[in-house]
Write an enzyme that holds these catalytic residues in place. Structure first.
Site, mmCIF file in Angstrom:
data_model
loop_
_atom_site.group_PDB
_atom_site.id
_atom_site.type_symbol
_atom_site.label_atom_id
_atom_site.label_comp_id
_atom_site.label_asym_id
_atom_site.label_seq_id
_atom_site.Cartn_x
_atom_site.Cartn_y
_atom_site.Cartn_z
ATOM 1 N N GLU A 287 0.830 -1.225 0.000
ATOM 2 C CA GLU A 287 0.000 0.000 0.000
ATOM 3 C C GLU A 287 0.856 1.263 0.000
ATOM 4 O O GLU A 287 0.449 2.292 0.529
ATOM 5 C CB GLU A 287 -0.981 0.017 1.186
ATOM 6 C CG GLU A 287 -1.733 -1.270 1.451
ATOM 7 C CD GLU A 287 -2.559 -1.770 0.285
ATOM 8 O OE1 GLU A 287 -2.761 -1.004 -0.670
ATOM 9 O OE2 GLU A 287 -2.970 -2.933 0.312
ATOM 10 N N GLY A 288 2.001 1.188 -0.631
ATOM 11 C CA GLY A 288 2.913 2.336 -0.680
ATOM 12 C C GLY A 288 3.960 2.230 0.412
ATOM 13 O O GLY A 288 3.622 2.204 1.589
#
Lengths: 597, 597
Positions: free
Chosen positions: A440-441
């Site tokens: 998610e980053g």
């Protein structure tokens, strides 16, 4: 292997005493979310996660998932546990009643998710991904798409995924190559290959609903040509029943450092039938609905990991006898004192504890903001909630996962050599938790999002709002039982303002200054944000102590943990401050070819 | 999987240019250790580790060791590689010529050990343990013991171990229960069970020579009743040949986070025949000969891990295209720029590089001190070397392994999601490296040794000697090409003095202040010590640059790395300083039973 126990007393403190959730739920019209109802739900969740989900955590790691001819088998016990999860109605908790949900606030589900993740990170990802998939469909899907997919997703008999990454396109989604071609019936033909798809294929549910970003054949290159599609593993008839197989297959699964009980898949789309979600070429915007929720979910996984690490370490530290206290024998009946008497062991335990409990308070507060974005009474309330979420989500995601890895690492250190041995469960915790700093980053991406988009990109408005709130808190408490904390906190907040201003000036002359400052700036922001949470918790605890309560020891421990956090954890911010003050110059001067000779 | 390359250019810089090893070896009478000879040895070692040892690193992790009926099988390729190691004469390198060694300085062996460990941590531990065993026998063994065991150990056809830990006695060796009973022939009968014995049983050598601590039946309890014994797996005839089996068996092996290619054994001694080494009840003292060498060896493993992490990250960062530089396109022919253009990626790479190269310089300097303890020209020289080693060994061990875990963790972050996948080798590096913070005394134990025994225990004499040396260096360089570094360094050193003084005062009132300050103090000491190494390296490089050399880029990169270290790594010391300044109070106030409710 330590035994996971849901921290029920702390949930009560955070939700009811600190965040007065009764009032919060009433204001938003969640009439069913009474104290009794919340208590009942959390007690059941505790029982379920302790007795059903935690016991299959270690076996999930040992066995992993198995791929054969496109089929994925989950570890022993996962299928049965997932069935119990569905039968217990857990997926429906905070979903819309229109689709069979219970319509309860998201913030309650967040607590259940923490328990699931602390008990078994790999298992918790199957429902976790579904949750993101449902949010996206709910926000951006057509009525037809919702009625096609939502009831089964809410029920839990189908699960969801998010298909973004390709082998050459991770952070840089603009490079994606997956193609979407318009069919005559308005659907799209999807072709391409995605990697790193968590829960992408498994044996837990009847169908898997993939959210896929792809480029429509006539769309521009780069991020402006990305559209979002829903692509089920099995096609779905109009009545919602399962039809034939779609062109979706699992090409292989990854062998990973951790989260072995969750299948990380290569998913191939070969003329798969998909449906456009939201507007064409606006896929990234829709995807960020998923992503922001998912990032908060990962922050919550960080809290869960710190909590689990603390529990495992504490059990060992109270039990293991080794050496005598430097200030005299504490356990005269034993051959040695329990290692919890040693200051450095306490330093590690209290760091884990202060991060877990401080992080829980932060995530719970953010979850209340999510409640407001759904059910707020005015657009202003919703906007304010969204703005605060925008600012604090990257901080919570990156800071609480980086510190979770520290907590897990301390877990190993507290156990000494035993921490390195699989049976104690502490090394699995580190392996399982490290993914939180990546998916998610990455931490680096969160840090750029914070300083670039959320802070400087809003000309400091979001940050200044938050800082003003903290200053008001400090002002109000400058002469009471938490005045020492308030005075310290206001100094940190001043530093935060100053350094933000300085980075802004430097970055306007040289954009690399942004990236150079980013991660240290994020960590600094994290330490201060958690400091604010701890100051608030100390205030709540002191107010209760002044009423001479039955559980005085509990509240005293809260105050002591706050004091420890301010004395021995928050000052780490000074290291980050000193590093980022030096700017980009020494980072950028070396030629790329001169890094090695 | 990245391909390991021995950093030959850096070895030349550190050994010849920074530490002028030619002169050092001449002074000590190591006439054979000429520049040409050292070059030839290191080139051969590079070839051997790159081509034979590195290729079996990943398979060693995948397969692990296998235990069956007391026998341990090492992973595929280990047996053949170890045979090549022995046939190549590598075990003999720095061993005494009396026992068949080549009589070369220990500091050369240290470089070879770094290569072995960077190429394959698990494999390198088999010879590593033998090395410690030989040192101890050489220092404390009788002539008969030496002639009995040394020739085969030096040859490498036998290997050695160190058997200290028992299940209830790790750090606290005074609790040990293994018994030694005097036999009529002067040998001892050993009974007990040891755990966590690295290389305790395997299929690489003909015999295994265990050094075992145990308590003689009439010895006092606690650490004052510990004696050291040599206990071979197979008994040995007077002519050095192998006789019958001794009462030594491997009960099981551990399943671990990493170093899976090295067997971590439970070793049971059942009426095993052993021989007392050194004086009765003085076993701990003898054992510390082993331990101090082993701790420096672990520091070297930390350097190796940082180097390997740097190499793996750098290869990926130069190759992986993702996003554009914020200051404009750098790779117009590609779809994106290589990620090495991004500041935060550079921050991680340069941190790894500065720790690896700074750590190498520190360990190499300490290895030269070890040379002096063996071959110094006077007792004063030897004492001075021993004193400096006493001070810096715990710093090197704990600081270089904690930062090695950071380097490995950055390795995963640089690779993003790929870092979490086994095939890239970066997650193995983290799993293999974490043990370095645990074995041969945890980070916490090193920290107590430093502040308690080495600093305050000598009334600051050892530290002040070192600080004086650094101040002289800074003074001498206050007006030249490294004056900025020198001025910064002298400020840090002043802080170091001050904080040491403050801890001393606090600790005299409350001994818990020692433990409370210990780890932060150690890390602070590490950052400053490495800063001194970098200042010296910058000076050497600047001096060469002023002569306009052919390899100007290499020297410029050294200066740039030094500047990066001073700007973005050493300032982390301020975080540790701020934490330890708060003292023990908030760590000790909470009752042990109030950590959880």
């Amino acid at each position: 292997m330590f035994e996971y126990k849901a921290p029920m007393r702390d949930y009560k403190f955070v939700m009811q005493e600190l965040l007065t959730c009764d009032k919060h739920y009433q204001t938003l019209g969640y009439d069913e979310a009474s104290t009794d109802m919340v208590d009942a739900i959390l007690s059941e969740a505790a029982k379920f996660t302790e007795q059903v989900i935690a016991p299959i955590n270690q076996i999930g790691d040992q066995q992993g998932c198995h791929w054969e001819n496109g089929k994925v088998t989950t570890p022993d016990g996962f299928k049965d546990a997932y069935k119990q999860y569905v039968d217990g109605g857990w997926p429906t908790l905070s979903q819309d009643e229109d689709f069979g949900g219970q319509g309860l606030p998201h913030s309650i589900n967040m607590v259940v998710s923490e328990m699931l993740s602390a008990a078994n990170h790999s298992f918790s990802m199957y429902p976790g991904l579904s949750h993101g998939c449902m949010s996206t469909l709910e926000f951006h899907g057509t009525e037809q798409q919702k009625s096609m997919f939502m009831p089964k997703l809410v029920e839990g008999t189908w699960t969801g995924t998010m298909c973004l990454t390709e082998s050459h396109a991770g952070t840089d989604l603009g490079l994606l190559r997956t193609k979407a071609e318009l069919n005559e019936d308005g659907s799209y033909k999807i072709n391409g290959s995605k990697i790193f798809i968590s829960a992408g294929e498994h044996d837990l549910s009847d169908n898997i609903v993939h959210l896929v970003i792809a480029r429509v054949t006539d769309s521009p290159a780069g991020t402006k040509g990305i559209s979002l599609f829903v692509v089920p593993k099995f096609n779905v008839n109009d009545d919602g029943s399962i039809a034939d197989e779609n062109g979706v297959s699992c090409g292989s699964i990854e062998h990973k450092m951790g989260i072995n009980g969750n299948a990380t898949c290569v998913i191939n789309f070969d003329d798969a039938k998909g449906y456009l979600i939201g507007e064409k070429n606006k896929g990234l915007k829709c995807m960020f609905t998923f992503m922001n929720g998912a990032r908060l979910g990962v922050a919550n996984e960080g809290v869960a990991a710190s909590e689990a690490a603390f529990q495992g370490s504490l059990a060992y530290a109270q039990d293991r006898l080794q050496m005598r206290s430097l200030t005299g024998v504490k356990n005269p009946k034993g051959d040695a004192d329990p290692i919890i008497v040693h200051p450095d062991v306490r330093r590690m335990l209290l760091t884990q504890k202060s991060i877990a409990e401080g992080g829980r308070a932060l995530v719970s507060q953010l979850a209340q903001l999510v409640d407001i974005t759904h059910a707020g009474n005015s657009d202003e309330d919703k906007l304010a909630a969204n703005n605060r979420l925008a600012l604090l989500t990257p901080i919570a995601k990156a800071f609480l996962t980086e510190t979770a890895v520290d907590s897990a690492s301390y877990g190993i250190q507290v156990l000494g050599g035993h921490g390195f041995i699989k049976e104690w469960g502490m090394e699995q915790l580190l392996r399982d938790t490290k993914i939180c700093c990546l998916y998610e980053g990455t931490t680096g991406i969160q840090a750029l999002d914070l300083i670039g988009r959320k802070v400087l990109g809003t000309k400091g408005v979001l940050l200044n709002d938050f800082i003003d709130e903290i200053k008001v808190f400090c002002k109000r408490n400058e002469n009471n039982s938490v005045s020492l904390l308030a005075h310290t906190l206001v100094d940190y907040v001043e530093l935060w303002s100053e350094v933000t201003h300085e980075i802004g000036i430097k970055a306007s002359a040289n954009p690399d200054e942004l990236g150079a400052a980013s991660v240290d700036y994020l960590m600094l922001s994290g330490y201060i944000t958690l400091g604010y949470m701890w100051a608030q918790m100390a205030k709540t605890a002191q107010d209760t102590i002044s009423k001479n309560p039955d559980e005085k020891d509990f509240y005293l421990a809260k105050v002591q943990t706050a004091e420890f956090y301010f004395a021995r954890v928050m000052p780490k911010a000074h290291g980050h401050l000193a590093c980022l003050a030096s700017g980009a110059k020494t980072m950028m001067s070396m030629e790329s070819e001169h890094f090695s000779f």
